[in-house]
Design a protein around this motif. Structure first.
Motif, mmCIF file in Angstrom:
data_model
loop_
_atom_site.group_PDB
_atom_site.id
_atom_site.type_symbol
_atom_site.label_atom_id
_atom_site.label_comp_id
_atom_site.label_asym_id
_atom_site.label_seq_id
_atom_site.Cartn_x
_atom_site.Cartn_y
_atom_site.Cartn_z
ATOM 1 N N THR A 92 0.883 -0.975 0.135
ATOM 2 C CA THR A 92 -0.056 -0.112 0.154
ATOM 3 C C THR A 92 0.869 1.166 0.032
ATOM 4 O O THR A 92 1.463 1.388 0.914
ATOM 5 N N PRO A 93 0.942 2.222 -1.047
ATOM 6 C CA PRO A 93 1.630 3.235 -0.921
ATOM 7 C C PRO A 93 1.404 4.379 0.003
ATOM 8 O O PRO A 93 0.296 4.298 0.433
ATOM 9 N N PRO A 94 2.184 4.888 0.295
ATOM 10 C CA PRO A 94 1.894 6.201 1.331
ATOM 11 C C PRO A 94 1.071 7.135 0.677
ATOM 12 O O PRO A 94 0.976 7.376 -0.377
ATOM 13 N N ALA A 95 0.358 7.902 1.567
ATOM 14 C CA ALA A 95 -0.793 8.552 1.064
ATOM 15 C C ALA A 95 -0.236 9.989 0.364
ATOM 16 O O ALA A 95 -0.979 10.783 -0.256
ATOM 17 N N THR A 96 1.029 10.348 0.650
ATOM 18 C CA THR A 96 1.720 11.530 0.163
ATOM 19 C C THR A 96 2.777 11.277 -0.307
ATOM 20 O O THR A 96 3.221 10.089 -0.488
ATOM 21 N N GLY A 97 3.275 12.159 -1.221
ATOM 22 C CA GLY A 97 4.500 12.044 -2.197
ATOM 23 C C GLY A 97 4.361 11.506 -3.518
ATOM 24 O O GLY A 97 3.189 10.909 -3.713
ATOM 25 N N VAL A 98 5.306 11.532 -4.240
ATOM 26 C CA VAL A 98 5.161 10.941 -5.758
ATOM 27 C C VAL A 98 5.685 9.274 -5.504
ATOM 28 O O VAL A 98 6.869 9.043 -5.379
ATOM 29 N N THR A 99 4.677 8.537 -5.439
ATOM 30 C CA THR A 99 5.161 7.276 -5.305
ATOM 31 C C THR A 99 4.961 6.159 -6.390
ATOM 32 O O THR A 99 5.466 5.071 -6.424
ATOM 33 N N ALA A 100 4.317 6.718 -7.574
ATOM 34 C CA ALA A 100 3.920 5.780 -8.541
ATOM 35 C C ALA A 100 4.436 6.364 -10.042
ATOM 36 O O ALA A 100 4.269 7.599 -10.203
ATOM 37 N N LEU A 101 4.762 5.493 -11.102
ATOM 38 C CA LEU A 101 4.743 5.897 -12.335
ATOM 39 C C LEU A 101 3.447 6.210 -12.911
ATOM 40 O O LEU A 101 2.458 5.916 -12.627
ATOM 41 N N GLY A 102 3.475 6.845 -14.184
ATOM 42 C CA GLY A 102 1.959 7.044 -14.815
ATOM 43 C C GLY A 102 1.430 6.144 -15.330
ATOM 44 O O GLY A 102 0.243 6.093 -16.072
ATOM 45 N N ALA A 103 2.161 5.015 -15.597
ATOM 46 C CA ALA A 103 1.524 3.439 -16.268
ATOM 47 C C ALA A 103 2.334 2.513 -15.761
ATOM 48 O O ALA A 103 3.459 2.469 -15.237
ATOM 49 N N VAL A 104 1.577 1.311 -15.967
ATOM 50 C CA VAL A 104 2.175 0.083 -15.521
ATOM 51 C C VAL A 104 2.589 -0.599 -16.977
ATOM 52 O O VAL A 104 1.594 -0.945 -17.666
ATOM 53 N N SER A 105 3.524 -0.857 -16.998
ATOM 54 C CA SER A 105 4.313 -1.513 -18.510
ATOM 55 C C SER A 105 4.692 -3.081 -18.234
ATOM 56 O O SER A 105 5.527 -3.293 -17.463
ATOM 57 N N GLY A 106 4.018 -4.113 -18.801
ATOM 58 C CA GLY A 106 4.566 -5.290 -18.892
ATOM 59 C C GLY A 106 6.012 -5.290 -19.900
ATOM 60 O O GLY A 106 6.235 -4.479 -20.583
ATOM 61 N N VAL A 107 6.965 -6.204 -19.642
ATOM 62 C CA VAL A 107 8.116 -6.304 -20.204
ATOM 63 C C VAL A 107 8.190 -7.552 -20.875
ATOM 64 O O VAL A 107 8.192 -8.872 -20.156
#
Length: 202
Positions: A92-107
């Protein structure tokens, strides 16, 4: 032979396998890493399962881009770690701050006959007709440094750390990681010592 990592399409935020973005899969005692400079939570970047059962996971501070030395392997503005592959849950990411990229990409992984990573990338684009931004990096082989060789010493055994993968910033500039604007990230791991390192160059 170069093993390219290429864009494999959108995947779930908690997907297994290799991906960029989403949320990390972590053990119960996991604590979200915080930047040593600004004190804020870091942005989750990627997960890459390794051969011996651990998963390389990397984070980087993006709360004050360029001010927290997030490019340096040991300045504590980023964090790489080896997590277990089993007995994990979606964090569960923290409620504040920049914690995620703008997309989820498979490789996806594709072997290309070439001498260097950049040669392989050009050959793949020529053969597939897909955009060069869909080359997300390379797994294994030798790093193709944009600047000088920065192979780190393992914090555990002090030996040169084995190279794991080189990463581009992403397939879409609007949702990509910030590696200095067109830079590359490099991940290393010493599995016997349980150590991993992340850095980027531009």
């Amino acid at each position: 032979m170069i093993t390219l990592m290429t864009y494999g399409g959108a995947v779930a935020a908690d997907a297994g396998g290799t991906r960029t973005g989403g949320v990390p899969l972590v053990p119960e005692d996991f604590e979200w890493p915080e930047c040593a400079h600004c004190g804020g939570p870091m942005q989750f970047l990627l997960r890459l399962p390794l051969e011996h059962g651990s998963v390389l996971t990397a984070f980087m501070c993006q709360n004050d881009p360029g001010l927290c030395e997030e490019w340096d392997p040991f300045a504590r503005g980023n964090r790489a770690m080896l997590l277990p592959a089993e007995g994990v849950r979606a964090a569960t990411p923290p409620a504040t701050g920049v914690t995620a990229l703008g997309a989820v990409s498979g490789v996806a992984f594709e072997d290309v006959e070439a001498e260097t990573y950049f040669d392989a990338s050009a050959e793949w684009v020529k053969a597939t007709g897909r955009p060069v931004r869909q080359v997300l990096g390379q797994r294994g082989g030798e790093p193709s440094w944009l600047q000088g060789d920065e192979t780190p010493a393992c914090p555990g055994c002090a030996g040169p750390m084995p190279f794991v993968a080189q990463w581009e910033d992403g397939h879409d500039v609007a949702t990509s990681a910030n590696f200095g604007g067109g830079g590359c990230a490099y991940t290393f791991a010493c599995e016997p010592c349980g150590q991993a390192v992340f850095l980027w160059q531009s």
